[in-house]
Scaffold this motif. Structure first.
Motif, PDB file in Angstrom:
ATOM      1  N   ASP A  57     -39.303  30.189   8.639  1.00  0.00           N
ATOM      2  CA  ASP A  57     -39.883  29.644   9.526  1.00  0.00           C
ATOM      3  C   ASP A  57     -39.260  28.263  10.355  1.00  0.00           C
ATOM      4  O   ASP A  57     -39.174  28.114  11.491  1.00  0.00           O
ATOM      5  N   ALA A  58     -38.155  27.837   9.390  1.00  0.00           N
ATOM      6  CA  ALA A  58     -37.482  26.805   9.962  1.00  0.00           C
ATOM      7  C   ALA A  58     -36.241  27.149  10.787  1.00  0.00           C
ATOM      8  O   ALA A  58     -35.648  26.403  11.454  1.00  0.00           O
ATOM      9  N   GLN A  59     -35.735  28.352  10.716  1.00  0.00           N
ATOM     10  CA  GLN A  59     -34.625  28.903  11.425  1.00  0.00           C
ATOM     11  C   GLN A  59     -35.126  29.224  12.924  1.00  0.00           C
ATOM     12  O   GLN A  59     -36.101  29.733  13.320  1.00  0.00           O
ATOM     13  N   THR A  60     -34.342  29.257  13.834  1.00  0.00           N
ATOM     14  CA  THR A  60     -34.285  29.591  15.366  1.00  0.00           C
ATOM     15  C   THR A  60     -33.665  30.833  15.097  1.00  0.00           C
ATOM     16  O   THR A  60     -32.845  31.240  14.232  1.00  0.00           O
ATOM     17  N   LEU A  61     -33.655  31.753  16.310  1.00  0.00           N
ATOM     18  CA  LEU A  61     -32.790  33.040  16.598  1.00  0.00           C
ATOM     19  C   LEU A  61     -31.329  32.675  16.418  1.00  0.00           C
ATOM     20  O   LEU A  61     -30.453  33.876  16.161  1.00  0.00           O
ATOM     21  N   THR A  62     -30.964  31.556  16.594  1.00  0.00           N
ATOM     22  CA  THR A  62     -29.705  31.219  16.736  1.00  0.00           C
ATOM     23  C   THR A  62     -28.903  30.663  15.239  1.00  0.00           C
ATOM     24  O   THR A  62     -27.691  30.860  15.325  1.00  0.00           O
ATOM     25  N   GLY A  63     -29.868  30.842  14.472  1.00  0.00           N
ATOM     26  CA  GLY A  63     -29.609  30.543  13.069  1.00  0.00           C
ATOM     27  C   GLY A  63     -29.835  29.131  12.883  1.00  0.00           C
ATOM     28  O   GLY A  63     -29.624  28.476  11.693  1.00  0.00           O
ATOM     29  N   ALA A  64     -29.720  27.984  13.845  1.00  0.00           N
ATOM     30  CA  ALA A  64     -29.824  26.371  13.571  1.00  0.00           C
ATOM     31  C   ALA A  64     -31.400  26.257  13.131  1.00  0.00           C
ATOM     32  O   ALA A  64     -32.161  27.170  13.095  1.00  0.00           O
ATOM     33  N   CYS A  65     -31.598  25.340  12.327  1.00  0.00           N
ATOM     34  CA  CYS A  65     -32.557  25.045  11.373  1.00  0.00           C
ATOM     35  C   CYS A  65     -33.272  23.911  11.591  1.00  0.00           C
ATOM     36  O   CYS A  65     -32.633  22.637  11.866  1.00  0.00           O
ATOM     37  N   ARG A  66     -34.425  23.816  11.705  1.00  0.00           N
ATOM     38  CA  ARG A  66     -35.215  22.547  11.750  1.00  0.00           C
ATOM     39  C   ARG A  66     -35.433  21.916  10.329  1.00  0.00           C
ATOM     40  O   ARG A  66     -35.320  22.804   9.170  1.00  0.00           O
ATOM     41  N   ASN A  67     -35.706  20.780  10.068  1.00  0.00           N
ATOM     42  CA  ASN A  67     -35.619  20.198   8.788  1.00  0.00           C
ATOM     43  C   ASN A  67     -36.968  19.683   8.267  1.00  0.00           C
ATOM     44  O   ASN A  67     -37.576  19.890   7.085  1.00  0.00           O
ATOM     45  N   ARG A  68     -37.811  19.069   9.231  1.00  0.00           N
ATOM     46  CA  ARG A  68     -39.072  18.355   8.841  1.00  0.00           C
ATOM     47  C   ARG A  68     -40.324  18.736   9.218  1.00  0.00           C
ATOM     48  O   ARG A  68     -40.523  19.083  10.486  1.00  0.00           O
ATOM     49  N   MET A  69     -41.373  19.324   8.601  1.00  0.00           N
ATOM     50  CA  MET A  69     -42.696  19.982   8.653  1.00  0.00           C
ATOM     51  C   MET A  69     -43.624  18.646   8.165  1.00  0.00           C
ATOM     52  O   MET A  69     -43.390  18.348   7.209  1.00  0.00           O
ATOM     53  N   ASP A  70     -44.794  18.284   9.102  1.00  0.00           N
ATOM     54  CA  ASP A  70     -45.573  17.461   8.745  1.00  0.00           C
ATOM     55  C   ASP A  70     -46.668  18.306   7.838  1.00  0.00           C
ATOM     56  O   ASP A  70     -46.410  19.389   7.648  1.00  0.00           O
ATOM     57  N   SER A  71     -47.723  17.326   7.410  1.00  0.00           N
ATOM     58  CA  SER A  71     -48.663  17.836   6.570  1.00  0.00           C
ATOM     59  C   SER A  71     -49.487  19.266   7.004  1.00  0.00           C
ATOM     60  O   SER A  71     -50.088  19.829   6.266  1.00  0.00           O
ATOM     61  N   THR A  72     -49.460  19.143   8.479  1.00  0.00           N
ATOM     62  CA  THR A  72     -50.525  20.251   8.960  1.00  0.00           C
ATOM     63  C   THR A  72     -49.547  21.384   9.357  1.00  0.00           C
ATOM     64  O   THR A  72     -50.204  22.353   9.880  1.00  0.00           O
ATOM     65  N   GLY A  73     -48.221  21.718   9.225  1.00  0.00           N
ATOM     66  CA  GLY A  73     -47.508  22.527   9.302  1.00  0.00           C
ATOM     67  C   GLY A  73     -46.774  22.661  10.592  1.00  0.00           C
ATOM     68  O   GLY A  73     -46.176  23.743  10.974  1.00  0.00           O
ATOM     69  N   VAL A  74     -46.673  21.519  11.242  1.00  0.00           N
ATOM     70  CA  VAL A  74     -46.068  21.509  12.501  1.00  0.00           C
ATOM     71  C   VAL A  74     -44.649  20.706  12.313  1.00  0.00           C
ATOM     72  O   VAL A  74     -44.288  19.744  11.421  1.00  0.00           O
ATOM     73  N   TRP A  75     -43.474  21.447  13.057  1.00  0.00           N
ATOM     74  CA  TRP A  75     -42.173  21.033  12.858  1.00  0.00           C
ATOM     75  C   TRP A  75     -42.184  19.843  13.821  1.00  0.00           C
ATOM     76  O   TRP A  75     -42.631  19.619  14.864  1.00  0.00           O
ATOM     77  N   THR A  76     -41.385  18.707  13.212  1.00  0.00           N
ATOM     78  CA  THR A  76     -41.343  17.509  13.790  1.00  0.00           C
ATOM     79  C   THR A  76     -40.026  17.150  14.405  1.00  0.00           C
ATOM     80  O   THR A  76     -39.779  15.864  14.726  1.00  0.00           O
ATOM     81  N   ASP A  77     -38.976  17.940  14.307  1.00  0.00           N
ATOM     82  CA  ASP A  77     -37.695  17.703  14.563  1.00  0.00           C
ATOM     83  C   ASP A  77     -36.897  18.852  15.423  1.00  0.00           C
ATOM     84  O   ASP A  77     -37.686  20.035  15.383  1.00  0.00           O
ATOM     85  N   LYS A  78     -35.855  18.661  15.833  1.00  0.00           N
ATOM     86  CA  LYS A  78     -35.279  19.797  16.688  1.00  0.00           C
ATOM     87  C   LYS A  78     -33.906  20.632  15.579  1.00  0.00           C
ATOM     88  O   LYS A  78     -33.653  20.226  14.820  1.00  0.00           O
ATOM     89  N   PRO A  79     -34.054  21.664  16.229  1.00  0.00           N
ATOM     90  CA  PRO A  79     -33.019  22.714  15.199  1.00  0.00           C
ATOM     91  C   PRO A  79     -31.803  22.049  15.235  1.00  0.00           C
ATOM     92  O   PRO A  79     -31.197  21.643  16.377  1.00  0.00           O
ATOM     93  N   SER A  80     -30.871  22.161  14.185  1.00  0.00           N
ATOM     94  CA  SER A  80     -29.737  21.671  14.331  1.00  0.00           C
ATOM     95  C   SER A  80     -28.860  22.249  13.317  1.00  0.00           C
ATOM     96  O   SER A  80     -29.203  23.119  12.672  1.00  0.00           O
TER      97      SER A  80
END
Length: 326
Positions: A57-80
């Motif tokens: 779930d953290a990955q994008t199609l390019t392979g970059a990753c998000r790092n932080r998910m809040d307690s409700t399951g929402v990603w809070t940062d951009k892929p890197s």
């Protein structure tokens, strides 16, 4: 510390701080320690399943990753392509090579191939990714994406030179997870059958082990880093440093017969047991969790995910070394 989504990043004492959510860095570590556990129980395998789904779930199609998910399951940062990407590749590669669960191995391989498209400008991120590629190659020696990733990493090390004869490290100061830089050279050298590369990694690891040993015990680089001539001991010491040394020394022991590598693993385990600058135990045998830091005046007794995974990882290596030397 873990619910259906993932492992909570922080704790206050023994209580998880769910409000701070989860992170890819920790879930990659969860995948590493669960999939390399021999004869893993059902509970351990379930943790691996949660981790591999989280990383997907953290990955994008390019392979970059998000790092932080809040307690409700929402990603809070951009892929890197920061450290979270590198650790994700490391965790996935370890699962490909070591998981005893077929669907975890297969899912991890698909995700590894997606993540392996990336290349990071950050040395530690690339080092973690190289470790993941080396794991994949141990199971699939002709895997093209893994071979390309680890080869690109090896090329990048050719321009990384030490500061001086007295300070051969690749950076002016030691910072964090330092041993991964040496470990990745060892892993890449072995995978590519490049003895000069893994010998260089062994040399750097030996130097690091020397500089992080004081008075016969491990005295890891603190949060603020360590440079030539810095006073010792220095605090805040983090469990990730001891764990990174144990990882690297365990890998070195598989390449080189020197007794110093098993001794390095044992020194890292002893640091958690209280053979450190304050003589304080850095884990809680009742909970199995690690404490969050060794400060000048005592121990940070919060038991967060990174610290807990650090002690588990280190004790895994110590147990394996002990069994091999019986």
């Amino acid at each position: 510390m873990t619910d259906r989504r993932g492992t909570f990043e922080h704790a206050c004492g023994v209580e998880p701080r769910a409000e701070h959510g989860y992170c890819t860095d920790d879930m990659a570590r969860v995948l590493v320690v669960t999939t390399r556990e021999p004869e893993a129980s059902g509970d351990v395998n379930r943790l691996a399943g949660i981790a591999v789904r989280f990383l997907g779930d953290a990955q994008t199609l390019t392979g970059a990753c998000r790092n932080r998910m809040d307690s409700t399951g929402v990603w809070t940062d951009k892929p890197s392509l920061d450290d979270s990407w590198g650790r994700c590749v490391w965790g996935l590669g370890t699962a490909v090579a070591r998981s005893e669960v077929t669907w975890v191995r297969k899912m991890a391989l698909v995700q590894f191939e997606r993540a392996a498209q990336g290349r990071s400008p950050h040395p530690r991120s690339m080092a973690y990714a190289a470790l993941g590629a080396a794991e994949v190659l141990s199971a699939h020696p002709d895997h093209r994406a893994a071979l390309k990733l680890i080869s690109d990493y090896a090329v990048s090390t050719r321009t990384s030179n030490g500061q001086s004869a007295e300070w051969p490290w690749l950076e002016p100061r030691l910072s964090y997870a330092n041993a991964v830089l040496a470990e990745a050279m060892i892993a890449a050298g072995v995978a590519l059958e490049a003895p000069k590369l893994w010998q260089r990694g062994l040399g750097l690891l030996g130097w690091l082990l020397d500089i992080e040993t004081d008075g016969g015990h491990l005295s890891p680089t603190p949060v603020g880093g360590r440079g030539p001539g810095d006073p010792r001991p220095a605090f805040d010491q983090q469990p990730i440093e001891a764990a990174a040394l144990a990882d690297a020394c365990a890998r070195a022991a598989a390449v080189d017969a020197s007794a110093r590598w098993p001794e390095g693993v044992r020194a890292a385990a002893a640091w958690f047991e209280g053979v450190n600058d304050l003589g304080q135990r850095m884990w809680d045998p009742e909970t199995g969790a690690g404490f969050d830091g060794l400060h000048e005046h005592g121990v940070n007794r919060n038991q967060g995910a990174e610290s807990t995974l650090a002690v588990i990882s280190t004790l895994q290596h110590a147990q394996r070394i002990s069994l091999l030397q019986r």
